[in-house]
Each structure stands twice: as structure tokens, then as C-alpha cells.
Design a protein around this motif. Sequence first.
Motif, PDB file in Angstrom:
ATOM      1  N   HIS A   1      -2.406   5.634 -11.922  1.00 37.24           N
ATOM      2  CA  HIS A   1      -1.326   4.733 -12.295  1.00 37.24           C
ATOM      3  C   HIS A   1      -1.752   3.275 -12.124  1.00 37.24           C
ATOM      4  CE1 HIS A   1       1.492   7.854 -13.057  1.00 37.24           C
ATOM      5  NE2 HIS A   1       1.629   8.234 -11.812  1.00 37.24           N
ATOM      6  N   LEU A   2      -2.411   2.957 -11.021  1.00 34.82           N
ATOM      7  CA  LEU A   2      -2.843   1.584 -10.785  1.00 34.82           C
ATOM      8  C   LEU A   2      -3.899   1.155 -11.790  1.00 34.82           C
ATOM      9  CD1 LEU A   2      -3.055   1.313  -6.888  1.00 34.82           C
ATOM     10  CD2 LEU A   2      -1.230   0.537  -8.405  1.00 34.82           C
ATOM     11  N   ILE A   3      -4.802   2.060 -12.137  1.00 29.57           N
ATOM     12  CA  ILE A   3      -5.832   1.727 -13.114  1.00 29.57           C
ATOM     13  C   ILE A   3      -5.206   1.512 -14.487  1.00 29.57           C
ATOM     14  CG2 ILE A   3      -7.786   2.731 -14.363  1.00 29.57           C
ATOM     15  CD1 ILE A   3      -8.790   3.790 -11.688  1.00 29.57           C
ATOM     16  N   ASN A   4      -4.186   2.314 -14.828  1.00 29.75           N
ATOM     17  CA  ASN A   4      -3.482   2.063 -16.088  1.00 29.75           C
ATOM     18  C   ASN A   4      -2.828   0.682 -16.081  1.00 29.75           C
ATOM     19  OD1 ASN A   4      -4.200   4.537 -17.118  1.00 29.75           O
ATOM     20  ND2 ASN A   4      -2.243   5.511 -16.719  1.00 29.75           N
ATOM     21  N   LEU A   5      -2.198   0.313 -14.961  1.00 36.69           N
ATOM     22  CA  LEU A   5      -1.602  -1.012 -14.851  1.00 36.69           C
ATOM     23  C   LEU A   5      -2.662  -2.101 -14.992  1.00 36.69           C
ATOM     24  CD1 LEU A   5       0.886  -0.382 -11.909  1.00 36.69           C
ATOM     25  CD2 LEU A   5       1.505  -0.932 -14.263  1.00 36.69           C
TER      26      LEU A   5
ATOM     27  N   ARG B   1       0.833  -1.203   0.000  1.00 37.99           N
ATOM     28  CA  ARG B   1       0.000   0.000   0.000  1.00 37.99           C
ATOM     29  C   ARG B   1       0.869   1.255   0.000  1.00 37.99           C
ATOM     30  NH1 ARG B   1      -4.543  -0.078   4.552  1.00 37.99           N
ATOM     31  NH2 ARG B   1      -2.828  -0.947   5.783  1.00 37.99           N
ATOM     32  N   GLN B   2       1.948   1.254   0.790  1.00 37.22           N
ATOM     33  CA  GLN B   2       2.808   2.424   0.858  1.00 37.22           C
ATOM     34  C   GLN B   2       3.445   2.716  -0.491  1.00 37.22           C
ATOM     35  OE1 GLN B   2       3.026   4.600   3.391  1.00 37.22           O
ATOM     36  NE2 GLN B   2       4.226   5.836   1.953  1.00 37.22           N
ATOM     37  N   GLU B   3       3.888   1.674  -1.180  1.00 35.96           N
ATOM     38  CA  GLU B   3       4.473   1.879  -2.506  1.00 35.96           C
ATOM     39  C   GLU B   3       3.436   2.435  -3.472  1.00 35.96           C
ATOM     40  OE1 GLU B   3       8.040  -1.412  -2.850  1.00 35.96           O
ATOM     41  OE2 GLU B   3       5.969  -2.087  -3.067  1.00 35.96           O
ATOM     42  N   ALA B   4       2.199   1.978  -3.357  1.00 30.03           N
ATOM     43  CA  ALA B   4       1.135   2.514  -4.205  1.00 30.03           C
ATOM     44  C   ALA B   4       0.921   3.996  -3.930  1.00 30.03           C
ATOM     45  CB  ALA B   4      -0.158   1.740  -3.984  1.00 30.03           C
ATOM     46  N   TYR B   5       0.895   4.381  -2.634  1.00 27.65           N
ATOM     47  CA  TYR B   5       0.705   5.786  -2.282  1.00 27.65           C
ATOM     48  C   TYR B   5       1.825   6.659  -2.843  1.00 27.65           C
ATOM     49  CZ  TYR B   5      -2.502   3.909   1.309  1.00 27.65           C
ATOM     50  OH  TYR B   5      -3.500   3.253   1.966  1.00 27.65           O
ATOM     51  N   GLU B   6       3.027   6.116  -2.939  1.00 33.02           N
ATOM     52  CA  GLU B   6       4.175   6.894  -3.396  1.00 33.02           C
ATOM     53  C   GLU B   6       4.154   7.155  -4.896  1.00 33.02           C
ATOM     54  OE1 GLU B   6       7.562   4.779  -1.988  1.00 33.02           O
ATOM     55  OE2 GLU B   6       7.408   5.557   0.058  1.00 33.02           O
ATOM     56  N   LEU B   7       3.185   6.587  -5.588  1.00 34.15           N
ATOM     57  CA  LEU B   7       3.071   6.851  -7.018  1.00 34.15           C
ATOM     58  C   LEU B   7       2.579   8.269  -7.301  1.00 34.15           C
ATOM     59  CD1 LEU B   7       1.538   3.478  -8.249  1.00 34.15           C
ATOM     60  CD2 LEU B   7       3.889   4.258  -8.490  1.00 34.15           C
ATOM     61  N   GLY B   8       2.139   8.988  -6.277  1.00 33.60           N
ATOM     62  CA  GLY B   8       1.735  10.372  -6.485  1.00 33.60           C
ATOM     63  C   GLY B   8       0.579  10.762  -5.589  1.00 33.60           C
ATOM     64  N   PRO B   9       0.024  11.977  -5.785  1.00 30.64           N
ATOM     65  CA  PRO B   9      -1.149  12.407  -5.025  1.00 30.64           C
ATOM     66  C   PRO B   9      -2.309  11.434  -5.221  1.00 30.64           C
ATOM     67  CG  PRO B   9      -0.184  14.244  -6.232  1.00 30.64           C
ATOM     68  CD  PRO B   9       0.504  12.998  -6.713  1.00 30.64           C
ATOM     69  N   VAL B  10      -3.370  11.652  -4.458  1.00 31.87           N
ATOM     70  CA  VAL B  10      -4.419  10.641  -4.344  1.00 31.87           C
ATOM     71  C   VAL B  10      -4.945  10.166  -5.686  1.00 31.87           C
ATOM     72  CG1 VAL B  10      -6.201  12.419  -3.994  1.00 31.87           C
ATOM     73  CG2 VAL B  10      -6.612  10.071  -3.242  1.00 31.87           C
TER      74      VAL B  10
ATOM     75  N   TYR C   1       2.478  -1.587 -17.552  1.00 32.34           N
ATOM     76  CA  TYR C   1       2.505  -0.132 -17.511  1.00 32.34           C
ATOM     77  C   TYR C   1       2.510   0.465 -18.912  1.00 32.34           C
ATOM     78  CZ  TYR C   1       4.408   4.562 -17.151  1.00 32.34           C
ATOM     79  OH  TYR C   1       4.620   5.907 -17.292  1.00 32.34           O
ATOM     80  N   VAL C   2       3.372  -0.051 -19.777  1.00 33.72           N
ATOM     81  CA  VAL C   2       3.485   0.493 -21.132  1.00 33.72           C
ATOM     82  C   VAL C   2       2.163   0.365 -21.877  1.00 33.72           C
ATOM     83  CG1 VAL C   2       4.561   0.121 -23.380  1.00 33.72           C
ATOM     84  CG2 VAL C   2       5.966   0.192 -21.323  1.00 33.72           C
ATOM     85  N   LEU C   3       1.547  -0.814 -21.832  1.00 29.26           N
ATOM     86  CA  LEU C   3       0.296  -1.009 -22.558  1.00 29.26           C
ATOM     87  C   LEU C   3      -0.851  -0.218 -21.933  1.00 29.26           C
ATOM     88  CD1 LEU C   3       0.356  -4.805 -23.461  1.00 29.26           C
ATOM     89  CD2 LEU C   3       0.678  -2.860 -24.971  1.00 29.26           C
TER      90      LEU C   3
END
Length: 268
Positions: free
Chosen positions: A96-100, A81-90, A251-253
Motif C-alpha cells: 500500500h505504501l509503495i502504491n502511494l 508507523r502504527q497507522e502504516a502497520y494497520e494497512l494489513g499484514p507485513v 492512492y488512486v493513481l
Amino acid sequence: MSKHPQVVSAAQARDEVRDYIAQELGIEPESIQMRVAFNRELPWVDGKSRPCFLVEWAEPNGRDGVAIAGPYTYNFFELTRQEAYELGPVNAWRQHLINLYAGCELVVHARLTQPLSDAPDPVRLSVIQSALQERTNWRIGVNIQLREFLRLGTQEYYIFDGHWLWNPNYRYSSVKGFIPIGEKTLFELPKQAYIPITNMSPFEPIPAVGEDGAYPGQLTGFIAVKDNQILEINEPQPYIRLLYNKLAMYYVLGREHGPFQIEQGVAS
């Protein structure tokens, strides 16, 4: 990945993710704590609008993560969860996660429906690798090795392990980009098989962040190529690069084709 009837409510999303995590980790479903962090109907890769639920979870021994339930259920076991939060603001980390998530769907669908989707043509692969390592370019790919390949329809995606070296026979101009110095452009590479890379090019002036979100001469982790074109990643933050290094093809796709777009000013 779990494919079940469409999840249409937060309660269903929690149950679906709880059962999925419990099965994958071999623990009791009742021991897992759940929270729906995002809930919105968004357009999916088939052009239809589908409910999407981003669910945070934690198990008793301290392991935690994030999963998404919608057209299918997927958990990012690679990320805490912490790594996910570090991807940017809320809304940025959610995006980013939805793109993944979208990228995961595209990869799995291609592998299930297209024969030889994971088998690159050796001749084209050799041509691309040679082009990346061309020593008269302003940047030279070193330690290049194919990690992943996917054919999506008529498009081919290559993910290479490798790093960039900045050719010292070029200088950088903020107006014109990289310009050859004199007539010599051939970069004599060190003789060792694996070329060590430092975090910053020793040559001045330091250029702006370039393709793949890295300075030439900086560790990149992966180099993405679509057909015969290098894809610009433009994610300079080190922690984002480190995390995406675990999920490069998704991520790329997802970034290229993912249909989900969260409005940056809207919080759930």
C-alpha cells in the motif's frame, strides 16, 4: 519530496531519509532513529528497475513515521508507523505504501510537466457532478464537492468529497444487483443543504460491499472518478479508508498505474 542521486544501498537510504526528516522537522539528524523495513529492486514508472527502500523512523519526542527512498525520497507525514502497520499484514502494508509512493511520483511529475494539469474543464466537471447526484440511480451521491483534480496525459482524475445514499426505490439481488421496485425510481432527497449519513443503510437486505469499498448509505469520505467512470476502491476496512482519505489522489493513481508489486509470500 526530495530528488537526489539514485539511492543504491540501505546505508544511503537511511542517511537520505534522516537528512530529509531532520530538515522538514527542524531537528538534529543524529537524534533520529532509523530502520530499513524493506529493500528490493523493483520496476519503476519509467520501465527501469530501481532499488527501493522503505525506512521507518522515530524522533526523541515520540513522533514517528515511514518514508521511502529510491528514485526519489518521500515521507508519509500523514501516517504514523502504527497507522502504516494497520494497512494489513507485513507485505500488504508495504505494498500500500509503495502504491502511494508511485502515485505521489505520478502526481508531482504531471504537475511539473503539464500545463493546467490541476484545472478541470467546468462543463465536464458539472456533467460528472450531476451524474453522481442523479436521483433515479440505485445510489445517489450527496454532499458532493470537488477536492482534487489531475490530468495525467489524456486521462482525467477527480476526487470528490461526498457520500452515497442507497435509493429506497431499488431492491438488491446478489445475482442481478440493484433492481427497481415498480416504476418509481426517483428518490426524494431531504431539503437541507447537507444531508447526514449513517454508518449503514436502513433498507433491507444489506447489499455486499460495493464500489468505493462502502455500503450504499455509508460514509465514504471520497468518491474517485476517472474520466466519467466511478473507480471501484474496494477497501472496506475502516482504518484503511480513513488513512487513504488523507492521500486519496496518490492512492488512486498508485493503484491504477503503480508498477511495484511485492510478492505476498516474500518477507524482507
